[in-house]
Design a protein around this motif. Structure first.
Motif, PDB file in Angstrom:
ATOM      1  N   TRP A 297       0.812  -1.207   0.000  1.00 25.72           N
ATOM      2  CA  TRP A 297       0.000   0.000   0.000  1.00 25.72           C
ATOM      3  C   TRP A 297       0.852   1.266   0.000  1.00 25.72           C
ATOM      4  CZ3 TRP A 297      -4.924  -0.191  -1.209  1.00 25.72           C
ATOM      5  CH2 TRP A 297      -5.624  -1.376  -1.001  1.00 25.72           C
ATOM      6  N   ILE A 298       2.114   1.182   0.426  1.00 22.88           N
ATOM      7  CA  ILE A 298       2.975   2.372   0.415  1.00 22.88           C
ATOM      8  C   ILE A 298       3.249   2.837  -1.009  1.00 22.88           C
ATOM      9  CG2 ILE A 298       5.288   3.222   0.957  1.00 22.88           C
ATOM     10  CD1 ILE A 298       5.194   1.685   3.556  1.00 22.88           C
ATOM     11  N   PRO A 299       3.685   1.963  -1.940  1.00 25.55           N
ATOM     12  CA  PRO A 299       3.835   2.423  -3.334  1.00 25.55           C
ATOM     13  C   PRO A 299       2.527   2.952  -3.914  1.00 25.55           C
ATOM     14  CG  PRO A 299       4.927   0.311  -3.029  1.00 25.55           C
ATOM     15  CD  PRO A 299       4.158   0.577  -1.778  1.00 25.55           C
ATOM     16  N   TYR A 300       1.408   2.395  -3.480  1.00 30.70           N
ATOM     17  CA  TYR A 300       0.101   2.854  -3.977  1.00 30.70           C
ATOM     18  C   TYR A 300      -0.167   4.294  -3.542  1.00 30.70           C
ATOM     19  CZ  TYR A 300      -5.005   3.091  -4.442  1.00 30.70           C
ATOM     20  OH  TYR A 300      -6.291   3.458  -4.754  1.00 30.70           O
ATOM     21  N   VAL A 301       0.094   4.577  -2.267  1.00 32.14           N
ATOM     22  CA  VAL A 301      -0.116   5.940  -1.772  1.00 32.14           C
ATOM     23  C   VAL A 301       0.839   6.913  -2.464  1.00 32.14           C
ATOM     24  CG1 VAL A 301       0.052   7.429   0.265  1.00 32.14           C
ATOM     25  CG2 VAL A 301      -1.010   5.161   0.450  1.00 32.14           C
ATOM     26  N   VAL A 302       2.090   6.500  -2.647  1.00 29.48           N
ATOM     27  CA  VAL A 302       3.053   7.356  -3.354  1.00 29.48           C
ATOM     28  C   VAL A 302       2.603   7.588  -4.792  1.00 29.48           C
ATOM     29  CG1 VAL A 302       5.432   7.512  -4.168  1.00 29.48           C
ATOM     30  CG2 VAL A 302       4.957   6.638  -1.881  1.00 29.48           C
ATOM     31  N   ALA A 303       2.065   6.528  -5.417  1.00 24.74           N
ATOM     32  CA  ALA A 303       1.582   6.653  -6.795  1.00 24.74           C
ATOM     33  C   ALA A 303       0.419   7.628  -6.876  1.00 24.74           C
ATOM     34  CB  ALA A 303       1.165   5.289  -7.325  1.00 24.74           C
ATOM     35  N   LEU A 304      -0.481   7.621  -5.888  1.00 25.37           N
ATOM     36  CA  LEU A 304      -1.575   8.592  -5.867  1.00 25.37           C
ATOM     37  C   LEU A 304      -1.038  10.015  -5.742  1.00 25.37           C
ATOM     38  CD1 LEU A 304      -4.266   6.867  -3.570  1.00 25.37           C
ATOM     39  CD2 LEU A 304      -4.339   7.158  -6.054  1.00 25.37           C
ATOM     40  N   ALA A 305       0.009  10.167  -4.904  1.00 21.90           N
ATOM     41  CA  ALA A 305       0.601  11.496  -4.735  1.00 21.90           C
ATOM     42  C   ALA A 305       1.200  12.000  -6.048  1.00 21.90           C
ATOM     43  CB  ALA A 305       1.652  11.462  -3.638  1.00 21.90           C
ATOM     44  N   LEU A 306       1.933  11.130  -6.750  1.00 19.15           N
ATOM     45  CA  LEU A 306       2.518  11.525  -8.041  1.00 19.15           C
ATOM     46  C   LEU A 306       1.438  11.771  -9.079  1.00 19.15           C
ATOM     47  CD1 LEU A 306       5.663   9.216  -8.359  1.00 19.15           C
ATOM     48  CD2 LEU A 306       5.531  11.601  -7.635  1.00 19.15           C
ATOM     49  N   LEU A 307       0.335  11.003  -8.972  1.00 21.56           N
ATOM     50  CA  LEU A 307      -0.771  11.202  -9.904  1.00 21.56           C
ATOM     51  C   LEU A 307      -1.395  12.578  -9.713  1.00 21.56           C
ATOM     52  CD1 LEU A 307      -2.635   9.865 -12.043  1.00 21.56           C
ATOM     53  CD2 LEU A 307      -4.038   9.044 -10.145  1.00 21.56           C
ATOM     54  N   GLY A 308      -1.589  12.965  -8.437  1.00 23.82           N
ATOM     55  CA  GLY A 308      -2.191  14.271  -8.173  1.00 23.82           C
ATOM     56  C   GLY A 308      -1.265  15.427  -8.443  1.00 23.82           C
ATOM     57  N   TRP A 309       0.035  15.219  -8.256  1.00 28.32           N
ATOM     58  CA  TRP A 309       0.994  16.310  -8.403  1.00 28.32           C
ATOM     59  C   TRP A 309       1.493  16.444  -9.836  1.00 28.32           C
ATOM     60  CZ3 TRP A 309       6.626  16.139  -6.123  1.00 28.32           C
ATOM     61  CH2 TRP A 309       7.256  17.370  -6.341  1.00 28.32           C
ATOM     62  N   LEU A 310       1.949  15.315 -10.384  1.00 29.23           N
ATOM     63  CA  LEU A 310       2.615  15.363 -11.683  1.00 29.23           C
ATOM     64  C   LEU A 310       1.836  14.658 -12.789  1.00 29.23           C
ATOM     65  CD1 LEU A 310       6.219  14.501 -10.439  1.00 29.23           C
ATOM     66  CD2 LEU A 310       5.216  16.777 -10.770  1.00 29.23           C
ATOM     67  N   HIS A 311       0.656  14.110 -12.465  1.00 29.82           N
ATOM     68  CA  HIS A 311      -0.137  13.360 -13.438  1.00 29.82           C
ATOM     69  C   HIS A 311       0.664  12.180 -14.019  1.00 29.82           C
ATOM     70  CE1 HIS A 311      -2.495  17.357 -14.160  1.00 29.82           C
ATOM     71  NE2 HIS A 311      -2.708  16.843 -12.963  1.00 29.82           N
ATOM     72  N   GLU A 312       1.434  11.524 -13.166  1.00 30.79           N
ATOM     73  CA  GLU A 312       2.295  10.415 -13.564  1.00 30.79           C
ATOM     74  C   GLU A 312       1.561   9.097 -13.328  1.00 30.79           C
ATOM     75  OE1 GLU A 312       5.333   9.925 -15.010  1.00 30.79           O
ATOM     76  OE2 GLU A 312       4.687   7.848 -14.808  1.00 30.79           O
ATOM     77  N   LEU A 313       1.365   8.290 -14.402  1.00 30.82           N
ATOM     78  CA  LEU A 313       0.592   7.057 -14.323  1.00 30.82           C
ATOM     79  C   LEU A 313       1.442   5.789 -14.223  1.00 30.82           C
ATOM     80  CD1 LEU A 313      -2.243   7.723 -16.928  1.00 30.82           C
ATOM     81  CD2 LEU A 313      -2.559   7.224 -14.510  1.00 30.82           C
ATOM     82  N   THR A 314       2.713   5.864 -14.549  1.00 25.82           N
ATOM     83  CA  THR A 314       3.534   4.648 -14.621  1.00 25.82           C
ATOM     84  C   THR A 314       3.615   3.939 -13.273  1.00 25.82           C
ATOM     85  OG1 THR A 314       4.853   5.638 -16.391  1.00 25.82           O
ATOM     86  CG2 THR A 314       5.783   3.723 -15.250  1.00 25.82           C
ATOM     87  N   LEU A 315       3.914   4.689 -12.223  1.00 27.13           N
ATOM     88  CA  LEU A 315       4.039   4.067 -10.904  1.00 27.13           C
ATOM     89  C   LEU A 315       2.707   3.466 -10.451  1.00 27.13           C
ATOM     90  CD1 LEU A 315       5.775   3.438  -8.453  1.00 27.13           C
ATOM     91  CD2 LEU A 315       5.146   5.676  -7.513  1.00 27.13           C
ATOM     92  N   MET A 316       1.592   4.094 -10.824  1.00 27.84           N
ATOM     93  CA  MET A 316       0.298   3.559 -10.422  1.00 27.84           C
ATOM     94  C   MET A 316       0.060   2.171 -11.014  1.00 27.84           C
ATOM     95  SD  MET A 316      -2.451   3.671  -8.789  1.00 27.84           S
ATOM     96  CE  MET A 316      -2.362   5.333  -8.106  1.00 27.84           C
ATOM     97  N   GLN A 317       0.487   1.957 -12.238  1.00 23.37           N
ATOM     98  CA  GLN A 317       0.327   0.644 -12.846  1.00 23.37           C
ATOM     99  C   GLN A 317       1.101  -0.418 -12.050  1.00 23.37           C
ATOM    100  OE1 GLN A 317       0.634   0.761 -17.308  1.00 23.37           O
ATOM    101  NE2 GLN A 317       1.041   2.920 -16.931  1.00 23.37           N
ATOM    102  N   PHE A 318       2.333  -0.097 -11.681  1.00 23.00           N
ATOM    103  CA  PHE A 318       3.129  -1.033 -10.885  1.00 23.00           C
ATOM    104  C   PHE A 318       2.486  -1.260  -9.519  1.00 23.00           C
ATOM    105  CE2 PHE A 318       6.243  -0.271 -14.088  1.00 23.00           C
ATOM    106  CZ  PHE A 318       7.135  -1.314 -14.046  1.00 23.00           C
TER     107      PHE A 318
END
Length: 384
Positions: free
Chosen positions: A81-102
């Motif tokens: 769940w930690i990478p998931y929360v970080v991925a949400l943060a990057l999604l909201g800040w930088l609109h970055e989707l790659t980490l969310m897929q992982f």
């Protein structure tokens, strides 16, 4: 264990690469490092766009931020769940989707379907809130339908692949456990086989030695060697007792096979299944060696099972007789009055297995129809 499902071509190539690296498999810690590096390599492709879209970041700082995000995947096994929360943060800040897929893949892989479903829904709702607030991603989706067609498939596909990998992990773990159980069973069977051979052959020789020594003691009565023959007889009998107490008892414990005392429970089970059972057991049978008792139990168990399957409702009579030389087991049941409406499930190996067991102990077994009933008759040396 690798991080891609074995059913896909990518995972097969991944597994082949692992075998190529060290001839068998990559160390788990090496794999833990490779996955974040792969994710970071894919995220580097977005660095120019991220730096251009966000004035607070340049290419160097954007690279550092993405590196921290990819590094969160190092915690994916124990804390997905930690990478998931970080991925949400990057999604909201930088609109970055790659980490969310992982991240979604890892949740599906290490936490299963329910967690993956919840994480995917959370990701879609979060992205939709961003869409409503910032019209994100503005260049890729001008309408809600276009936005959802981008966001939803990414989450569902990543989580779905992770769930599939999770199931394959469970299957592989089950296969490993079954293999271990089969290996343990094989070892136990081998130990039991050795114990049976020692008991039957060495025990027989010890018995003959004791009897022979007693005969010689009688013949030498009053002579100087009588005491030696008596001691030899006592030693042989003592050795035989030790054989029973140590080897045979341990074999029974490992095999966990019931004996004569458990036949009453078998009879009760047969009666509950609709086949009345009558037991006629020689009281002396309770003194049989554990291996002999195990043989009796298995023969009676198989016969009662066959009677319930092939002649339901017919009475079964179990007779166990014992004398100084032979142990006799006889199980009879009436033939079915009519053919069953459904063919009973049967592997057809029960009688063969009984015969092999009895034969390995120096006995014989006969089974078949006789005088209007089905009879199984086994005769083997009584043993000690």
């Amino acid at each position: 264990m690798h991080d891609m499902p074995t059913a896909s071509p990518v995972s097969r190539a991944w597994a082949a690469g692992r075998r190529w690296l060290d001839g068998r498999t990559v160390h788990r810690h090496t794999l833990d490092l490779l996955v974040p590096l792969i994710c970071f390599g894919l995220m580097l492709l977005d660095v120019p766009g991220v730096a251009e879209a966000n004035e607070s970041l340049n290419r160097f700082s954007a690279t550092a931020v993405l590196a921290v995000g990819a590094g969160s995947l190092l915690l994916r096994r124990r804390f997905p769940w930690i990478p998931y929360v970080v991925a949400l943060a990057l999604l909201g800040w930088l609109h970055e989707l790659t980490l969310m897929q992982f991240a979604l893949y890892k949740i599906g892989r290490y936490r299963g379907r329910a967690a993956a479903t919840m994480a995917t829904l959370g990701y879609v709702v979060f992205a939709y809130a961003l869409y409503l607030h910032e019209r994100w991603p503005e260049k890729q989706a001008d309408t809600l339908l276009e936005f959802l067609s981008l966001v939803v498939p990414i989450g569902v596909l990543a989580a779905g692949v992770g769930v599939a990998a999770n199931r394959q992990d469970l299957v592989r773990e089950l296969e490993v456990q079954k293999g271990r159980a089969a290996a343990l069973h094989a070892v136990q069977q081998e130990r039991l086989s050795v114990a049976r051979d020692v008991h039957d052959f060495v025990g027989r020789e010890l018995t003959l030695l004791a009897v022979r020594a007693e005969v010689l003691a009688v013949r030498a009565r009053g002579e100087a060697h009588q005491k030696d023959f008596d001691e030899l007889s006592d030693t042989a009998r003592k050795a035989h007792r030790i054989l029973n107490e140590i080897i045979v008892q341990r074999a029974r414990e490992e095999n966990a096979t019931p004996g004569i005392a458990a036949l009453a429970e078998l009879a009760t089970e047969g009666e509950r299944a609709g086949s009345p059972v009558v037991l006629d057991i020689d009281p002396r049978a309770a003194a049989l060696s554990p291996l002999r008792q195990a043989a009796v139990y298995r023969v009676v168990q198989e016969c009662l099972t066959n009677a319930v399957k092939h002649a339901p409702g017919e009475a079964v009579r179990v007779r166990i007789e014992l004398d100084e030389v032979y142990l006799r087991i006889e199980v009879t049941n009436g033939l079915p009055r009519s053919l069953p409406t459904k063919e009973p499930v049967s592997a057809g190996t029960g009688t063969f297995s009984m015969g092999e067991r009895i034969l390995s102990m120096g006995g014989t077994l006969e089974a078949g129809r006789r005088d209007g009933e089905y009879r199984v008759s086994a005769v083997l040396p009584a043993g000690v």
